[in-house]
Design a protein around this motif. Structure first.
Motif, PDB file in Angstrom:
ATOM      1  N   ARG A   1     -13.780  45.608  23.424  1.00  0.00           N
ATOM      2  CA  ARG A   1     -12.830  46.585  23.970  1.00  0.00           C
ATOM      3  C   ARG A   1     -12.320  46.064  25.304  1.00  0.00           C
ATOM      4  N   CYS A   2     -11.034  46.223  25.507  1.00  0.00           N
ATOM      5  CA  CYS A   2     -10.418  45.766  26.748  1.00  0.00           C
ATOM      6  C   CYS A   2     -10.638  46.814  27.830  1.00  0.00           C
ATOM      7  N   THR A   3     -11.216  46.384  28.971  1.00  0.00           N
ATOM      8  CA  THR A   3     -11.449  47.322  30.070  1.00  0.00           C
ATOM      9  C   THR A   3     -10.153  47.592  30.829  1.00  0.00           C
ATOM     10  N   ASN A   4      -9.113  46.804  30.558  1.00  0.00           N
ATOM     11  CA  ASN A   4      -7.827  46.990  31.242  1.00  0.00           C
ATOM     12  C   ASN A   4      -6.912  47.952  30.493  1.00  0.00           C
ATOM     13  N   CYS A   5      -6.725  47.699  29.179  1.00  0.00           N
ATOM     14  CA  CYS A   5      -5.747  48.506  28.431  1.00  0.00           C
ATOM     15  C   CYS A   5      -6.383  49.346  27.326  1.00  0.00           C
ATOM     16  N   GLY A   6      -7.667  49.144  27.031  1.00  0.00           N
ATOM     17  CA  GLY A   6      -8.346  49.986  26.050  1.00  0.00           C
ATOM     18  C   GLY A   6      -8.247  49.509  24.615  1.00  0.00           C
ATOM     19  N   GLU A   7      -7.538  48.414  24.367  1.00  0.00           N
ATOM     20  CA  GLU A   7      -7.418  47.895  23.004  1.00  0.00           C
ATOM     21  C   GLU A   7      -8.815  47.531  22.461  1.00  0.00           C
ATOM     22  N   VAL A   8      -9.015  47.806  21.162  1.00  0.00           N
ATOM     23  CA  VAL A   8     -10.310  47.534  20.516  1.00  0.00           C
ATOM     24  C   VAL A   8     -10.094  46.514  19.411  1.00  0.00           C
ATOM     25  N   TYR A   9     -11.035  45.578  19.301  1.00  0.00           N
ATOM     26  CA  TYR A   9     -10.922  44.500  18.321  1.00  0.00           C
ATOM     27  C   TYR A   9     -12.173  44.398  17.472  1.00  0.00           C
ATOM     28  N   PHE A  10     -11.988  44.005  16.216  1.00  0.00           N
ATOM     29  CA  PHE A  10     -13.095  43.582  15.354  1.00  0.00           C
ATOM     30  C   PHE A  10     -12.569  42.453  14.459  1.00  0.00           C
TER      31      PHE A  10
ATOM     32  N   HIS B   1      -3.404  42.057  23.653  1.00  0.00           N
ATOM     33  CA  HIS B   1      -2.464  43.137  23.934  1.00  0.00           C
ATOM     34  C   HIS B   1      -1.927  43.046  25.358  1.00  0.00           C
ATOM     35  N   CYS B   2      -2.797  42.834  26.328  1.00  0.00           N
ATOM     36  CA  CYS B   2      -2.345  42.810  27.733  1.00  0.00           C
ATOM     37  C   CYS B   2      -2.514  41.443  28.387  1.00  0.00           C
ATOM     38  N   GLN B   3      -3.011  40.461  27.639  1.00  0.00           N
ATOM     39  CA  GLN B   3      -3.105  39.077  28.128  1.00  0.00           C
ATOM     40  C   GLN B   3      -4.054  38.934  29.312  1.00  0.00           C
ATOM     41  N   GLN B   4      -5.059  39.799  29.390  1.00  0.00           N
ATOM     42  CA  GLN B   4      -6.062  39.675  30.445  1.00  0.00           C
ATOM     43  C   GLN B   4      -7.390  39.273  29.808  1.00  0.00           C
ATOM     44  N   GLN B   5      -8.240  38.588  30.592  1.00  0.00           N
ATOM     45  CA  GLN B   5      -9.565  38.244  30.086  1.00  0.00           C
ATOM     46  C   GLN B   5     -10.537  39.349  30.493  1.00  0.00           C
TER      47      GLN B   5
END
Ligand SMILES: [Zn+2]
Length: 144
Positions: A31-40, A50-54
């Motif tokens: 889960r991205c702590t910046n934008c909230g996107e979730v991946y599996f 999604h937001c290009q942040q690490q």
């Protein structure tokens, strides 16, 4: 592990863990702590597409979801990569984390899997490899 003393091997390492506090299996995602996107599955390098942040952190995904589509496959897929039984069902499961997964769906009667119904994560044997090991995978199964 049940009564089986066969060796059980995950189809792919790192897709799930069984060692959770409530005892049930959970899929491992990001889960991205910046934008909230979730991946599996989990993204190993931590980059959010999604937001290009690490800024990805590892999370355990919800073991429950809702079946939003299902289809029953009656012939083995071409290509020889699938070694499991036929017919089988697969479909889309919308987890409460906001993630839509493509997953095999297991049920006693594949033709009556309810679209819109609740499903939960299970880890099941898919097939036996030539060394006699049970190859395990994750699936969802409808819950009443
Ligand atoms: Zn992000």
């Amino acid at each position: 592990m049940g009564e089986s003393n066969q060796q059980q091997v995950p189809l792919k390492e790192g897709f799930w863990t069984s060692g959770t506090p409530d005892g049930g299996p959970r899929l491992i995602g990001s889960r991205c702590t910046n934008c909230g996107e979730v991946y599996f599955p989990k993204k190993p390098k931590g980059w959010c597409l999604h937001c290009q942040q690490q800024t990805l952190e590892e999370i355990l995904l919800s073991p429950r979801g809702r079946i939003s589509a299902v289809t029953v496959v009656r012939q083995p897929p071409a290509g020889g990569f699938y070694h499991g039984p036929v017919p089988y069902a697969y479909g889309l499961v919308d987890l409460s984390d906001g993630l839509r997964l493509v997953s095999q769906i297991t049920a006693d009667d594949l033709d009556s899997i309810p679209v819109g119904g609740e499903a939960e994560l299970v880890i099941k044997p898919l097939y036996q490899d030539p060394e006699g090991r049970e190859i395990m995978t994750f699936m969802f199964t409808p819950v009443a």
